[in-house]
Design an enzyme around this catalytic site. Structure first.
Site, short mmCIF file in Angstrom:
data_model
loop_
_atom_site.label_atom_id
_atom_site.label_comp_id
_atom_site.label_asym_id
_atom_site.label_seq_id
_atom_site.Cartn_x
_atom_site.Cartn_y
_atom_site.Cartn_z
CG HIS A 18 -9.83 13.01 37.46
ND1 HIS A 18 -10.79 12.74 38.42
CD2 HIS A 18 -9.36 14.24 37.75
CE1 HIS A 18 -10.88 13.76 39.26
NE2 HIS A 18 -10.02 14.69 38.86
CD1 TRP A 23 -10.40 11.71 49.21
CD2 TRP A 23 -9.00 13.37 48.73
NE1 TRP A 23 -9.32 11.60 50.05
CE2 TRP A 23 -8.44 12.61 49.77
CE3 TRP A 23 -8.29 14.45 48.25
CZ2 TRP A 23 -7.22 12.93 50.36
CZ3 TRP A 23 -7.07 14.76 48.82
CH2 TRP A 23 -6.55 14.01 49.87
CD GLN A 30 -9.93 14.66 43.61
OE1 GLN A 30 -10.02 13.47 43.73
NE2 GLN A 30 -10.25 15.30 42.50
NE ARG A 69 -7.45 13.86 41.00
CZ ARG A 69 -6.55 14.27 41.88
NH1 ARG A 69 -6.11 13.45 42.83
NH2 ARG A 69 -6.09 15.50 41.84
CD GLU A 93 -7.61 19.16 40.78
OE1 GLU A 93 -8.44 19.81 41.41
OE2 GLU A 93 -7.65 17.92 40.67
CG LEU A 94 -4.62 25.48 41.20
CD1 LEU A 94 -3.70 26.35 40.34
CD2 LEU A 94 -5.91 26.22 41.50
#
Length: 168
Positions: A18, A23, A30, A69, A93-94
């Site tokens: 992304h 952030w 994030q 995002r 994401e993680l």
């Protein structure tokens, strides 16, 4: 469930991280937090989309995380290619639990020992009480296998978070 590697070999994936979020710009982690793209990120997404258009490669489908995002990044690409992005939580994401929205310095102050262990690359560490690297790898690999079977031989673009998680 594990599918045959043949389908995965027949399907081409292009991975796109992304663009810059608000952030990212302020150094905040994030995870599953959902900030939008920054103005710079909007420009990056448009530039990425223009590169896809200029390449004249056939792209069959566009997948992305369901976080804002990545949906914004994928929307820019999709607009250029005439494709509708398909968002899914499996490409997130993680998960970093209580670290979400914090800077590295804030995490180090609150959870220094755990951050050090996470930075060591240990695949079983739960950053901020979130998910382990092994868990995200399993989650994303499962989706890649499913997409490979469903779209064998196609060229799929995946806009998401940390593309390195697929390499391990």
């Amino acid at each position: 469930m594990t599918y045959s590697g043949d389908a995965v070999k027949k399907t081409r994936f292009t991975l796109v991280r992304h663009a810059e979020s608000l952030w990212n710009a302020s150094g905040r982690w994030q995870g599953h937090g959902d900030p939008p793209l920054s103005q710079r990120g909007v420009g990056q997404a448009k530039d990425c989309a223009a590169r896809f258009r200029a390449s004249e490669e056939r792209i069959d489908r566009l997948f992305c995380s369901d976080l804002l995002r990545t949906r914004q990044t994928a929307a820019a690409i999709g607009e250029c290619l005439g494709l509708t992005p398909h968002p899914t939580a499996q490409l997130r994401e993680l998960a970093i639990g209580r670290w979400t929205g914090l800077t590295r310095e804030e995490i180090a102050e609150r959870d220094g020992a755990l951050l050090d262990k996470f930075d060591s690359g240990d695949p079983e560490v739960r950053p901020g009480g979130g998910e382990t690297r092994n868990e995200i790898r399993e989650r994303v690999r499962y989706l890649v296998e499913r997409l490979s079977v469903a779209h064998a031989g196609e060229h799929l673009v995946r806009s998401g978070e940390h593309t390195s998680e697929l390499q391990s």
